[in-house]
Motif scaffolding. Sequence first.
Motif, PDB file in Angstrom:
ATOM      1  N   THR A   1       0.831  -1.211   0.000  1.00 52.92           N
ATOM      2  CA  THR A   1       0.000   0.000   0.000  1.00 52.92           C
ATOM      3  C   THR A   1       0.861   1.255   0.000  1.00 52.92           C
ATOM      4  OG1 THR A   1      -0.190   0.142   2.428  1.00 52.92           O
ATOM      5  CG2 THR A   1      -1.825  -1.218   1.259  1.00 52.92           C
ATOM      6  N   ALA A   2       2.105   1.150   0.498  1.00 52.78           N
ATOM      7  CA  ALA A   2       3.000   2.305   0.463  1.00 52.78           C
ATOM      8  C   ALA A   2       3.334   2.671  -0.981  1.00 52.78           C
ATOM      9  CB  ALA A   2       4.276   2.012   1.247  1.00 52.78           C
ATOM     10  N   LEU A   3       3.621   1.655  -1.809  1.00 52.78           N
ATOM     11  CA  LEU A   3       3.901   1.903  -3.221  1.00 52.78           C
ATOM     12  C   LEU A   3       2.668   2.465  -3.911  1.00 52.78           C
ATOM     13  CD1 LEU A   3       5.678   1.721  -5.723  1.00 52.78           C
ATOM     14  CD2 LEU A   3       4.968  -0.677  -5.965  1.00 52.78           C
ATOM     15  N   ALA A   4       1.489   1.933  -3.555  1.00 50.23           N
ATOM     16  CA  ALA A   4       0.253   2.426  -4.158  1.00 50.23           C
ATOM     17  C   ALA A   4       0.019   3.894  -3.807  1.00 50.23           C
ATOM     18  CB  ALA A   4      -0.926   1.572  -3.702  1.00 50.23           C
ATOM     19  N   MET A   5       0.282   4.267  -2.562  1.00 47.43           N
ATOM     20  CA  MET A   5       0.098   5.660  -2.150  1.00 47.43           C
ATOM     21  C   MET A   5       1.118   6.565  -2.840  1.00 47.43           C
ATOM     22  SD  MET A   5      -1.383   8.110  -0.655  1.00 47.43           S
ATOM     23  CE  MET A   5      -2.634   7.294   0.345  1.00 47.43           C
ATOM     24  N   ALA A   6       2.360   6.096  -2.954  1.00 41.61           N
ATOM     25  CA  ALA A   6       3.380   6.886  -3.633  1.00 41.61           C
ATOM     26  C   ALA A   6       2.991   7.128  -5.090  1.00 41.61           C
ATOM     27  CB  ALA A   6       4.733   6.178  -3.558  1.00 41.61           C
ATOM     28  N   ASN A   7       2.479   6.102  -5.757  1.00 42.74           N
ATOM     29  CA  ASN A   7       2.047   6.248  -7.147  1.00 42.74           C
ATOM     30  C   ASN A   7       0.847   7.196  -7.248  1.00 42.74           C
ATOM     31  OD1 ASN A   7       4.039   4.547  -8.157  1.00 42.74           O
ATOM     32  ND2 ASN A   7       2.747   2.724  -7.989  1.00 42.74           N
ATOM     33  N   TYR A   8      -0.029   7.129  -6.275  1.00 40.84           N
ATOM     34  CA  TYR A   8      -1.186   8.026  -6.251  1.00 40.84           C
ATOM     35  C   TYR A   8      -0.741   9.486  -6.155  1.00 40.84           C
ATOM     36  CZ  TYR A   8      -5.190  10.484  -4.198  1.00 40.84           C
ATOM     37  OH  TYR A   8      -6.181  11.402  -3.916  1.00 40.84           O
ATOM     38  N   LEU A   9       0.227   9.751  -5.295  1.00 39.26           N
ATOM     39  CA  LEU A   9       0.725  11.117  -5.127  1.00 39.26           C
ATOM     40  C   LEU A   9       1.532  11.569  -6.346  1.00 39.26           C
ATOM     41  CD1 LEU A   9       1.790  10.955  -1.359  1.00 39.26           C
ATOM     42  CD2 LEU A   9      -0.266  12.012  -2.320  1.00 39.26           C
ATOM     43  N   LYS A  10       2.264  10.641  -6.956  1.00 41.51           N
ATOM     44  CA  LYS A  10       3.022  10.990  -8.178  1.00 41.51           C
ATOM     45  C   LYS A  10       2.062  11.349  -9.316  1.00 41.51           C
ATOM     46  CE  LYS A  10       7.182   8.270  -7.212  1.00 41.51           C
ATOM     47  NZ  LYS A  10       7.981   7.075  -7.605  1.00 41.51           N
ATOM     48  N   ALA A  11       0.907  10.687  -9.348  1.00 36.88           N
ATOM     49  CA  ALA A  11      -0.081  10.991 -10.383  1.00 36.88           C
ATOM     50  C   ALA A  11      -0.615  12.409 -10.241  1.00 36.88           C
ATOM     51  CB  ALA A  11      -1.234   9.988 -10.318  1.00 36.88           C
ATOM     52  N   ALA A  12      -0.501  12.967  -9.018  1.00 41.30           N
ATOM     53  CA  ALA A  12      -0.885  14.352  -8.776  1.00 41.30           C
ATOM     54  C   ALA A  12       0.289  15.300  -8.986  1.00 41.30           C
ATOM     55  CB  ALA A  12      -1.433  14.504  -7.356  1.00 41.30           C
TER      56      ALA A  12
END
Length: 275
Positions: free
Chosen positions: A200-211
Amino acid sequence: MKPTRVLLPINSQGTTSACADVAFSLARRFEAELEVLHPCPPPAQRLPYATELSPIYFEAYLDVSRKQVDYEEKQAVAWFEKATAKWDEVESQLLTVEGLVGPAIAQRAKTADFSVLPTVSAADDEMFDEARDAALFSSGRPALFVPDEASAHIGETVVIAWKDAVEAARAVAAAGPFLEEAKRVRLISLVPDGDPEDETALAMANYLKAACLPVELSSVQLGGREVGDAILEEAGSGVLLVMGGYGRWRWHEWIFGGATDHVLHATDIAVLMSH
């Protein structure tokens, strides 16, 4: 969305210098209204418990309590006027509420983007203890905790202490205005020795990078450290730490969880928490 209101709870002597500077500075930075809240228990709530008083002594005690309330309110006004003279470009107002500290702060914090309060080490007294509990656990809104070492300008580097929990996700959402202006964002995932990395840490990092946020992901082994110690060691200095506020219910009072409690006692950096 930019914050529109910042809540700064004070006692009759105000709050710490660092806490006031951060609150006024953030209100100016986000062009938000600053509400300075002075919760003041009324005379009737200052009577000694389990004590029977004759009508004469009861009235005399109330009279003394009324004078004390007036004195505390005048002290709060004097502190506010001094603070606003320093930050005269900030839209601010002082609100004195006669009532119990916890309920008064929880109510006003519900209509603020975040509350600004000193850490435990910066102000360890009953009023601010109740204020921290109310703002973090009873308002549904985030709280920004400020140590004496914090500078007025915070947030160039934001460190997210990630955990696969609702509280951490809410803290990231609450940190949105800071993340949008940050020059550097570090997302730290603490992993017990031998455990696999938190997906989930990688998923959150990718979510923030998408922003389009400048996110750096680090997966760190605890290495036998306590979680609170590891969070502060990995965060470093001069940053804004973002993390969930974890607690449990006992005897109708919110008790800080272990890592939350440790950080609020030991931190020398500002911490944005959400429960």
